[in-house]
Design a protein around this motif. Structure first.
Motif, short mmCIF file in Angstrom:
data_model
loop_
_atom_site.label_atom_id
_atom_site.label_comp_id
_atom_site.label_asym_id
_atom_site.label_seq_id
_atom_site.Cartn_x
_atom_site.Cartn_y
_atom_site.Cartn_z
N GLY A 1 0.92 -1.35 0.29
CA GLY A 1 0.19 0.40 -0.35
C GLY A 1 1.12 1.26 -0.19
N TRP A 2 2.28 1.70 0.04
CA TRP A 2 3.06 2.23 0.40
C TRP A 2 4.52 2.17 0.54
CZ3 TRP A 2 2.47 7.38 -0.40
CH2 TRP A 2 3.31 8.20 0.35
N PHE A 3 5.00 3.18 -0.21
CA PHE A 3 6.53 2.09 0.12
C PHE A 3 7.28 3.90 0.33
CE2 PHE A 3 6.11 3.75 -4.50
CZ PHE A 3 7.53 4.19 -4.92
N GLU A 4 8.43 3.37 0.93
CA GLU A 4 9.53 4.57 1.55
C GLU A 4 11.39 4.01 0.99
OE1 GLU A 4 6.97 6.56 5.20
OE2 GLU A 4 8.65 5.53 5.59
N ILE A 5 11.97 4.80 0.55
CA ILE A 5 13.18 5.31 0.13
C ILE A 5 14.00 6.15 0.48
CG2 ILE A 5 15.14 5.24 -2.26
CD1 ILE A 5 12.52 4.21 -4.04
N TYR A 6 14.71 4.91 1.80
CA TYR A 6 15.59 6.46 2.57
C TYR A 6 16.46 6.39 2.21
CZ TYR A 6 11.97 3.88 6.35
OH TYR A 6 11.28 3.93 6.92
N PHE B 1 5.98 10.09 -4.42
CA PHE B 1 5.97 10.16 -6.34
C PHE B 1 4.62 10.91 -6.50
CE2 PHE B 1 9.96 7.86 -4.97
CZ PHE B 1 10.52 7.78 -6.26
N PRO B 2 4.72 10.99 -7.49
CA PRO B 2 2.60 10.71 -7.94
C PRO B 2 2.20 9.56 -8.78
CG PRO B 2 4.14 12.03 -9.46
CD PRO B 2 5.45 10.94 -8.53
N ALA B 3 0.63 9.93 -7.78
CA ALA B 3 0.50 8.68 -6.98
C ALA B 3 -0.93 8.68 -7.28
CB ALA B 3 0.47 8.06 -5.83
N GLN B 4 -1.64 8.63 -7.78
CA GLN B 4 -3.62 8.39 -7.72
C GLN B 4 -4.11 7.60 -7.53
OE1 GLN B 4 -4.67 10.06 -11.91
NE2 GLN B 4 -3.23 11.93 -11.53
N PRO B 5 -4.50 7.20 -5.70
CA PRO B 5 -5.40 5.86 -5.53
C PRO B 5 -6.94 5.48 -5.77
CG PRO B 5 -6.17 8.18 -3.91
CD PRO B 5 -5.42 8.94 -5.37
N GLU B 6 -6.99 5.87 -7.29
CA GLU B 6 -7.49 4.79 -7.84
C GLU B 6 -7.43 4.50 -8.98
OE1 GLU B 6 -7.28 9.62 -10.07
OE2 GLU B 6 -8.40 8.17 -7.99
N ARG B 7 -6.06 4.60 -9.23
CA ARG B 7 -4.95 3.30 -10.20
C ARG B 7 -3.80 1.94 -9.15
NH1 ARG B 7 -1.55 7.85 -13.51
NH2 ARG B 7 -3.23 8.98 -14.44
N ARG B 8 -3.82 1.45 -10.80
CA ARG B 8 -3.23 0.46 -9.56
C ARG B 8 -2.40 0.81 -9.20
NH1 ARG B 8 -2.90 -4.09 -14.58
NH2 ARG B 8 -0.36 -2.69 -13.87
N GLY B 9 -1.68 -0.14 -8.20
CA GLY B 9 0.11 0.00 -7.31
C GLY B 9 -0.27 0.93 -6.27
N ALA B 10 0.82 1.01 -5.84
CA ALA B 10 1.64 1.54 -4.65
C ALA B 10 2.28 3.19 -4.43
CB ALA B 10 2.09 0.09 -3.29
N GLY B 11 1.63 3.76 -3.48
CA GLY B 11 2.53 5.61 -3.52
C GLY B 11 3.55 5.46 -2.30
N GLY B 12 3.96 6.33 -2.87
CA GLY B 12 5.55 6.23 -2.18
C GLY B 12 6.34 7.23 -1.84
N ALA B 13 7.36 7.15 -0.85
CA ALA B 13 7.87 8.78 -0.75
C ALA B 13 9.29 8.78 -1.19
CB ALA B 13 7.20 9.46 0.27
N LEU B 14 10.22 9.32 -1.15
CA LEU B 14 11.68 9.85 -0.50
C LEU B 14 11.72 10.19 0.71
CD1 LEU B 14 13.67 10.81 -3.32
CD2 LEU B 14 13.52 8.50 -2.93
N VAL B 15 12.13 9.57 1.48
CA VAL B 15 12.30 9.88 2.93
C VAL B 15 14.07 9.95 3.82
CG1 VAL B 15 11.13 8.96 6.00
CG2 VAL B 15 10.53 8.69 3.64
N LYS B 16 13.87 11.16 4.16
CA LYS B 16 15.31 11.10 4.84
C LYS B 16 14.71 11.40 6.43
CE LYS B 16 18.55 14.49 5.73
NZ LYS B 16 18.31 15.86 6.28
N MET B 17 15.36 10.89 7.55
CA MET B 17 15.62 10.44 8.57
C MET B 17 16.72 10.01 9.42
SD MET B 17 11.96 7.85 10.26
CE MET B 17 12.16 6.60 8.85
N PRO B 18 16.68 10.74 10.29
CA PRO B 18 17.46 10.52 11.13
C PRO B 18 17.74 9.43 11.79
CG PRO B 18 17.37 12.87 12.20
CD PRO B 18 16.36 11.85 10.80
N GLY B 19 19.00 8.64 11.16
CA GLY B 19 19.04 6.77 12.12
C GLY B 19 18.52 5.58 11.41
N ALA B 20 17.89 6.36 9.80
CA ALA B 20 17.25 5.71 8.86
C ALA B 20 18.45 5.64 7.92
CB ALA B 20 15.99 5.37 8.83
#
Length: 129
Positions: free
Chosen positions: A7-12, A50-69
């Motif tokens: 349902g979602w992905f994150e790339i650290y 990333f650009p995403a639309q809930p009614e489309r197939r596949g998962a949305g996601g984001a680049l994430v900057k997080m200390p310790g990750a």
């Protein structure tokens, strides 16, 4: 299951600006900053979706900057869907990444290529052609 398992992905990432330039260049899209609560911002967390639309197939996601990750490694591999993965693969090196495995056939399941982004993360590119 009523929906796809992811349902979602994150790339650290460590350098959010550099990572955004890479992904925007490879996928020819603009990432959008996600609003984060003040407590998360104070902790140094930043998300770009990333650009995403809930009614489309596949998962949305984001680049994430997080200390310790940390970024990098092969713990999880995210595959981006493409019309022809060779097109996006050709953009990887000019955007600052490198190709780990060029486009190859995977039988009835199409084709894949593996790339390493500017943060050391391995990503997959998948297409049926």
């Amino acid at each position: 299951m009523e929906r796809n398992p992811v349902g979602w992905f994150e790339i650290y990432v460590q350098d959010i600006a550099r990572a955004r330039r890479f992904y925007e260049a490879v996928f020819q899209c603009k990432l959008q900053r996600l609003g984060t609560p003040a407590s998360m911002q104070d902790a140094g967390m930043e998300l770009w979706a990333f650009p995403a639309q809930p009614e489309r197939r596949g998962a949305g996601g984001a680049l994430v900057k997080m200390p310790g990750a940390p970024s990098g490694g092969l713990g999880t591999l995210v595959y981006f869907s493409c019309a022809d993965c060779a097109v996006e693969a050709a953009r990887v090196a000019p955007a600052g990444g490198r190709i780990e495995r060029p486009k190859m056939a995977i039988g009835d399941y199409g084709h894949i290529a593996l790339a390493v982004d500017t943060e050391g993360n391995t990503i997959g590119l998948h297409s049926m052609q």
